[in-house]
Design an enzyme around this catalytic site. Structure first.
Site, PDB file in Angstrom:
ATOM      1  N   ALA A  65       0.853  -1.192   0.000  1.00  0.00           N
ATOM      2  CA  ALA A  65       0.000   0.000   0.000  1.00  0.00           C
ATOM      3  C   ALA A  65       0.887   1.238   0.000  1.00  0.00           C
ATOM      4  O   ALA A  65       2.065   1.167   0.362  1.00  0.00           O
ATOM      5  CB  ALA A  65      -0.882  -0.020   1.236  1.00  0.00           C
ATOM      6  N   GLY A 103       0.565  -5.254   0.721  1.00  0.00           N
ATOM      7  CA  GLY A 103      -0.557  -5.363  -0.216  1.00  0.00           C
ATOM      8  C   GLY A 103      -0.128  -5.966  -1.544  1.00  0.00           C
ATOM      9  O   GLY A 103      -0.973  -6.512  -2.275  1.00  0.00           O
ATOM     10  N   GLU A 106      -0.195  -9.573  -0.895  1.00  0.00           N
ATOM     11  CA  GLU A 106      -1.606  -9.933  -0.672  1.00  0.00           C
ATOM     12  C   GLU A 106      -2.361 -10.036  -1.996  1.00  0.00           C
ATOM     13  O   GLU A 106      -3.254 -10.867  -2.144  1.00  0.00           O
ATOM     14  CB  GLU A 106      -2.263  -8.911   0.262  1.00  0.00           C
ATOM     15  CG  GLU A 106      -1.725  -9.057   1.692  1.00  0.00           C
ATOM     16  CD  GLU A 106      -2.206  -7.955   2.608  1.00  0.00           C
ATOM     17  OE1 GLU A 106      -1.886  -6.780   2.353  1.00  0.00           O
ATOM     18  OE2 GLU A 106      -2.909  -8.279   3.577  1.00  0.00           O
ATOM     19  N   GLU A 126       4.146  -5.306   7.191  1.00  0.00           N
ATOM     20  CA  GLU A 126       3.294  -4.275   7.788  1.00  0.00           C
ATOM     21  C   GLU A 126       3.619  -4.011   9.253  1.00  0.00           C
ATOM     22  O   GLU A 126       3.563  -2.880   9.723  1.00  0.00           O
ATOM     23  CB  GLU A 126       1.819  -4.671   7.652  1.00  0.00           C
ATOM     24  CG  GLU A 126       1.231  -4.473   6.263  1.00  0.00           C
ATOM     25  CD  GLU A 126       1.436  -5.665   5.337  1.00  0.00           C
ATOM     26  OE1 GLU A 126       2.323  -6.505   5.615  1.00  0.00           O
ATOM     27  OE2 GLU A 126       0.711  -5.761   4.337  1.00  0.00           O
TER      28      GLU A 126
END
Ligand code: 3HC
Length: 705
Positions: A65, A103, A106, A126
């Site tokens: 992200a 992300g 992910e 994260e």
């Protein structure tokens, strides 16, 4: 403004290729997930499309992200790409190179297949920025590789190399990196008709592991208790993985979301984001021309085979740089080499290094006994005894033997680099490269810009530090440079409070509760009290007005030199490093504080904390005022990597902002009245307080602030 789309969609022989193109690292910034959703919808609707490939342009797949976006409010997407990937009815192949992090991984986990080039790395880091994987990672990874391995990855945040990721089951295939796109399209064609689609969310088999070993979550909580003290994110990570083993997938996702939202705007996450960006900003020196042609440094020399010189040599060998270690004394050289061998052997014993790696590193270190033998090295770092005449003699010799283009660095921690440079005919090629102890371990690499240091030398020194995986930090040439100078008020106040009657164990407890791994008095015992005692004696000899510190001086004079004598600020049982409060020390403190006329009184934890830290905030401001550092955040990074300041508090100035410049200034001004000169407030601090500015955003005026 760049109008180039951040996600491209094109179809090649029935395979829709979704290319993320958001430099520099393809973070999931504005438009990226929207672009992925749009592409998936387009391909799903196109009967000619049989399968998808998701790939990154440039140097990475997707690094996660957009961390900057966490501080901005963005409307939630209409459809989440992770979920859509789970719903599409055509196979999606993630083609990974560079990094697939957060992300990014992910997204790959939401795809049906994952292939990677051999030097790719994947991870869910994260936790390192105070959050947890919020794109389904805590639910999918345990389903794919089992909760135990997933816990390890999610709680440490480590980057996993592709071959290991394949072994774990994250990657299906490692492919040739020369044409990843071609390989991915070929792979997609091969599996285009395979049904049912292998959706990670539908897998349950690996979760059985948790049923067989339900205690694994509590065991993990226990194992991180010391390191994660004061932090929330590592525990939330564990809770989310545990939820994956207990709840159906959709409910697990909802639980992950709940935990994620709890963390994302926490103080801890804000502090860790600040540290992340501060560590990148520190590399920039305003005013340096962008197109500087830097001298290449491929071979190194180190002068002085003592503890420091040996550690410095190891820092190069660890990074694969050949290094010559020079000492005129055969015995010192052999002792130095033995220390290096012993250090590496400890790492091999611990399992952090293989015997082969140890041998390779040792082979990069060449001991030499004459200056002539190092003359062809690209750069040299001097690490001899901290005395100006000794340093000057070394630099004269270096100037005579080193090839004309060689850079000359000194590892002094206190001496005036201008004076050292002045004995050479190339002062523009001299700078300070100040390591912290132990030199091969500590990340901070303070680069000291002397008055004649050329921009190319400065930039080359900064790059050298980064090349050996350190954090290079700019400092101006002044007593103590930036890092140690900013730490002096802390060390002074620590001793002054003792003279007023606080006890070492009280001070240490406050600092450990604050987040330091060890309190300052326990650290002093580990380093040896005699070292600072000797420095004080030397200073006193040079300056009769220098104030000795009676309590630590008495301890050393009665043989309490710290851990090595099983007595210092604390008592120790032989062979045991546990500090135990000492009645002897308590009595000495009582006597000395009485002699000084200090009445016994109670100290609050807050007073102790503020006395220790506010003085250094004041000094940070003075350093910035004098242009001896570039930005407050650089000093914060120096404390994170030089002095063990708790990272989840961001840094000293970032923490200071949680109190406020105004309140800190007022307190310092009051202490100035009460205690005198050493609390004189910095003008820059006053000015920041008056305008209600942020301490962490201060930038030195000398650098355009
Ligand atoms: N968001 C925003 N900017 C990022 C970024 C990210 N995720 N990752 C890197 N950048 C920026 C850096 O700030 C830097 O910018 P600058 O040039 O302006 O200073 C630039 O990209 C290059 O980064 P590095 O200097 O760090 O480049 P390296 O090659 O040394 O390292 C990296 C690359 C390993 C990808 C490293 O940048 C990194 O670790 N990035 C963070 C990865 C991360 O934490 N991802 C998880 C994000 S949170 C998330 O995904 C939430 C999800 O679960 C919902």
């Amino acid at each position: 403004m760049n109008d180039k789309p951040v996600v491209r969609y094109d179809v090649e022989n029935g395979i829709a290729v979704i290319t993320i193109d958001n430099p520099p690292v393809n973070a999931l910034g504005p438009g990226v997930t929207e672009g992925i959703v749009e592409s998936l919808e387009k391909g799903e609707a196109d009967p000619n499309v049989k399968a998808f490939v998701m790939i990154g342009a440039g140097r990475s797949f997707i690094a996660g992200a957009d961390i900057r976006g966490f501080d901005k409010s963005r409307p939630p997407p209409k459809r989440r790409s992770y979920e859509l990937l789970d719903e599409v009815n055509k196979p999606v192949v993630a083609a990974i190179h560079g990094y697939a992090l957060g992300g990014g991984l992910e997204h790959a986990l939401s795809c049906h297949y994952r292939i990677a080039v051999a030097d790719a790395k994947v991870g869910l880091p994260e936790v390192l920025i105070g959050i947890l994987p919020g794109g389904g990672g805590t639910q999918r990874l345990p389903r794919l590789i089992g909760p135990k391995a997933a816990l390890d990855m999610i709680v440490t945040g480590r980057h996993v190399p592709a071959p290991e990721a394949k072994e774990l089951g994250i990657i299906d295939d490692i492919v040739d990196g020369a044409d990843l796109r071609g390989a991915a399209i070929a792979y997609a064609k091969r599996i285009a008709d395979a049904r049912p689609l292998p959706r990670v969310s539908a897998r349950e088999d690996k979760l059985a592991e948790a049923k067989a070993d339900p205690g694994m979550f509590d065991a993990m909580r226990k194992s991180i208790a010391r390191k994660a003290r004061g932090q929330k994110a590592p525990y939330h990570c564990i809770a989310a993985v545990e939820a994956a083993t207990k709840l159906p997938f959709a409910e697990g996702i909802a639980e992950e979301r709940r935990l994620f939202l709890e963390l994302v705007s926490s103080d801890e996450a804000k502090a860790l984001r600040y540290a992340f960006f501060a560590e990148r900003e520190i590399a920039r020196i305003p005013g340096l021309p962008k197109d500087l042609k830097l001298p290449e440094v491929k071979t190194m020399a180190v002068v002085g085979a003592g503890t420091m010189g040996g550690g410095i040599a190891m820092s190069f060998a660890d990074a694969g740089v050949p290094v010559k270690l020079l000492d005129a004394s055969k015995e010192v050289l052999e002792r130095g080499l033995q220390r290096i061998r012993d250090n590496y052997a400890v790492s091999v014993k611990r399992g952090s290094l293989t015997q082969e790696q140890m041998d390779e590193r040792l082979a990069l270190i060449t001991p030499v006994e004459t200056y002539e033998e190092i003359g062809d090295s690209d750069a040299v770092i001097e690490a001899v005894f901290e005395q100006m005449p000794v340093k000057k003699e070394v630099f004269q010799k270096l100037d005579a033997v080193m090839k004309p283009e060689a850079l000359l660095f000194t590892n002094t921690s206190a001496l005036d680099i201008d004076q050292i440079a002045a004995v050479t005919k190339r002062p523009e090629m001299v700078a300070g490269t100040h390591y912290f102890v132990p030199a091969n371990v500590m990340k901070l690499f303070e680069v000291v810009n002397a008055s004649k240091t050329a921009p190319t030398t400065l930039a080359a020194a900064m790059k050298l530090g980064r090349d050996i995986n350190k954090i290079s930090a700019y400092a101006g040439n002044c007593d103590g440079f930036a890092a140690n100078r900013s730490r002096i008020p802390f060390a002074l106040e620590q001793n002054l409070m003792i003279e007023e009657g606080t006890l070492p164990e009280q001070v240490d407890k406050v600092m450990v509760d604050f987040g330091y791994p060890v309190g300052p008095f326990a650290v002093a015992d580990m380093s040896g009290l005699d070292i600072s005692y000797d420095t004080r004696k030397r200073r006193k000899a040079a300056d009769p007005n220098y104030r000795m510190l009676t309590i630590p001086d008495r301890l050393v004079e009665m043989g309490r030199k710290g851990l090595k004598t099983s007595a210092g600020w604390y008592d120790y049982e032989p062979g045991d490093r546990t500090p135990r409060p000492s009645e002897v020390v308590k009595e000495i403190i009582r006597e000395e504080s009485e002699k000084l006329g200090n009445k016994p009184r109670a100290f609050t934890d807050e007073e102790i904390l503020h006395r220790l830290l506010f003085g250094s905030i004041n000094e940070f401001c003075k350093i910035l005022e004098e242009g001896k550092a570039i930005r407050a955040s650089d000093l914060d990074v120096m404390w994170l990597h030089g002095f063990g300041f708790p990272r989840w508090r961001g840094g000293l100035m970032f923490w200071g902002d949680t109190i406020g410049a105004r309140e800190i200034y007022n307190q310092i001004a009051a202490w100035h009245q009460q205690y005198g000169r050493h609390w004189k407030p910095s003008a820059l601090l006053r000015e920041t307080a008056e305008r209600d500015g942020k301490l962490s955003e201060i930038r030195s005026k000398a650098f355009g602030g």
